[in-house]
Design a protein around this motif. Structure first.
Motif, PDB file in Angstrom:
ATOM      1  N   UNK A   1      73.795  37.702 -11.846  1.00  0.00           N
ATOM      2  CA  UNK A   1      73.226  36.501 -11.228  1.00  0.00           C
ATOM      3  C   UNK A   1      72.620  36.849  -9.864  1.00  0.00           C
ATOM      4  N   UNK A   2      73.314  37.699  -9.132  1.00  0.00           N
ATOM      5  CA  UNK A   2      72.792  38.135  -7.831  1.00  0.00           C
ATOM      6  C   UNK A   2      71.498  38.922  -8.008  1.00  0.00           C
ATOM      7  N   UNK A   3      71.451  39.762  -9.037  1.00  0.00           N
ATOM      8  CA  UNK A   3      70.234  40.532  -9.308  1.00  0.00           C
ATOM      9  C   UNK A   3      69.084  39.599  -9.694  1.00  0.00           C
ATOM     10  N   UNK A   4      69.375  38.559 -10.470  1.00  0.00           N
ATOM     11  CA  UNK A   4      68.340  37.577 -10.826  1.00  0.00           C
ATOM     12  C   UNK A   4      67.819  36.869  -9.583  1.00  0.00           C
ATOM     13  N   UNK A   5      68.695  36.594  -8.662  1.00  0.00           N
ATOM     14  CA  UNK A   5      68.281  35.990  -7.392  1.00  0.00           C
ATOM     15  C   UNK A   5      67.336  36.926  -6.641  1.00  0.00           C
ATOM     16  N   UNK A   6      67.664  38.202  -6.649  1.00  0.00           N
ATOM     17  CA  UNK A   6      66.785  39.181  -6.000  1.00  0.00           C
ATOM     18  C   UNK A   6      65.438  39.259  -6.715  1.00  0.00           C
ATOM     19  N   UNK A   7      65.458  39.156  -8.049  1.00  0.00           N
ATOM     20  CA  UNK A   7      64.202  39.159  -8.797  1.00  0.00           C
ATOM     21  C   UNK A   7      63.341  37.956  -8.420  1.00  0.00           C
TER      22      UNK A   7
ATOM     23  N   UNK B   1      64.729  34.711   5.936  1.00  0.00           N
ATOM     24  CA  UNK B   1      65.944  33.888   6.011  1.00  0.00           C
ATOM     25  C   UNK B   1      66.822  34.085   4.794  1.00  0.00           C
ATOM     26  N   UNK B   2      66.207  34.237   3.619  1.00  0.00           N
ATOM     27  CA  UNK B   2      66.975  34.355   2.385  1.00  0.00           C
ATOM     28  C   UNK B   2      67.559  35.762   2.195  1.00  0.00           C
ATOM     29  N   UNK B   3      66.880  36.759   2.714  1.00  0.00           N
ATOM     30  CA  UNK B   3      67.312  38.150   2.480  1.00  0.00           C
ATOM     31  C   UNK B   3      68.199  38.671   3.604  1.00  0.00           C
ATOM     32  N   UNK B   4      67.781  38.471   4.822  1.00  0.00           N
ATOM     33  CA  UNK B   4      68.492  39.106   5.947  1.00  0.00           C
ATOM     34  C   UNK B   4      69.474  38.192   6.552  1.00  0.00           C
TER      35      UNK B   4
ATOM     36  N   UNK C   1      64.184  46.228   1.267  1.00  0.00           N
ATOM     37  CA  UNK C   1      65.500  45.592   1.238  1.00  0.00           C
ATOM     38  C   UNK C   1      65.832  45.096  -0.166  1.00  0.00           C
ATOM     39  N   UNK C   2      64.861  44.462  -0.822  1.00  0.00           N
ATOM     40  CA  UNK C   2      65.088  43.981  -2.186  1.00  0.00           C
ATOM     41  C   UNK C   2      65.368  45.137  -3.138  1.00  0.00           C
TER      42      UNK C   2
ATOM     43  N   UNK D   1      53.461  43.497  11.994  1.00  0.00           N
ATOM     44  CA  UNK D   1      52.510  42.703  11.238  1.00  0.00           C
ATOM     45  C   UNK D   1      53.090  42.239   9.918  1.00  0.00           C
ATOM     46  N   UNK D   2      52.345  41.342   9.286  1.00  0.00           N
ATOM     47  CA  UNK D   2      52.787  40.806   8.001  1.00  0.00           C
ATOM     48  C   UNK D   2      52.984  41.910   6.966  1.00  0.00           C
ATOM     49  N   UNK D   3      52.106  42.856   6.959  1.00  0.00           N
ATOM     50  CA  UNK D   3      52.196  43.952   5.991  1.00  0.00           C
ATOM     51  C   UNK D   3      53.491  44.749   6.191  1.00  0.00           C
ATOM     52  N   UNK D   4      53.810  45.034   7.447  1.00  0.00           N
ATOM     53  CA  UNK D   4      55.047  45.763   7.744  1.00  0.00           C
ATOM     54  C   UNK D   4      56.283  44.944   7.365  1.00  0.00           C
ATOM     55  N   UNK D   5      56.216  43.631   7.642  1.00  0.00           N
ATOM     56  CA  UNK D   5      57.341  42.774   7.296  1.00  0.00           C
ATOM     57  C   UNK D   5      57.534  42.709   5.781  1.00  0.00           C
ATOM     58  N   UNK D   6      56.430  42.608   5.051  1.00  0.00           N
ATOM     59  CA  UNK D   6      56.532  42.602   3.589  1.00  0.00           C
ATOM     60  C   UNK D   6      57.089  43.918   3.066  1.00  0.00           C
ATOM     61  N   UNK D   7      56.675  45.012   3.673  1.00  0.00           N
ATOM     62  CA  UNK D   7      57.213  46.315   3.262  1.00  0.00           C
ATOM     63  C   UNK D   7      58.712  46.380   3.485  1.00  0.00           C
ATOM     64  N   UNK D   8      59.171  45.855   4.612  1.00  0.00           N
ATOM     65  CA  UNK D   8      60.612  45.832   4.901  1.00  0.00           C
ATOM     66  C   UNK D   8      61.347  44.958   3.886  1.00  0.00           C
TER      67      UNK D   8
END
Length: 142
Positions: free
Chosen positions: A101-107, A139-142, A13-14, A2-9
């Motif tokens: 810069x990578x950390x700012x992208x994650x933020x 797409x942006x994270x994984x 990851x972040x 579900x969406x909730x599980x995907x958001x948790x993942x």
């Protein structure tokens, strides 16, 4: 899933990626500090290479050869202290900048995840937009 599980993942990851970046930055900052200390010690020690002053009492081929070798050693050490250490520190600063810069992208991605979480809280009317946001985040994270 579900969406909730995907958001948790996504949040896990972040968080994991951000913690790994913070650890790398910390290690690089410690390494730079150690290089600074070594450079300062070397600057103090390098003067000792030219000691004692041989003066006019020590002459001849052996004295000249020894003095030339000592001057060459001093020059090489001076180059290392003046140039190599600074090069190392510049490379470390550059890498730290990239990691920040990578950390700012994650933020930024964390902000997008928060928006997606708010859409999830709105309920069914926002599910289509939520699905689109989650797909974009994956797409942006994984």
């Amino acid at each position: 899933m579900g969406f909730s599980d995907e958001l948790s993942a996504i949040y896990r990851s972040l968080s994991s990626s951000s913690a790994a970046i913070d650890e790398k930055i910390s290690r690089l900052q410690r390494a730079k500090s150690e290089i600074d200390q070594e450079q300062n010690i070397s600057l103090q020690e390098i003067r000792k290479i030219l000691e004692p002053e041989l003066g006019s009492l020590w002459t001849g081929n052996r004295a000249r050869s020894f003095d030339e070798s000592r001057d060459e050693a001093h020059q090489i050490m001076q180059e290392i202290v003046d140039e190599d250490y600074d090069d190392y520190k510049q490379k470390i600063d550059f890498k730290i900048g990239l990691l920040k810069a990578e950390r700012e992208s994650l933020n930024f991605l964390g902000g997008l995840a928060n928006e997606a979480s708010q859409l999830l809280d709105k309920g069914e009317e926002a599910f289509d937009e939520l699905g689109s946001r989650i797909d974009d985040l994956k797409r942006r994270i994984f």
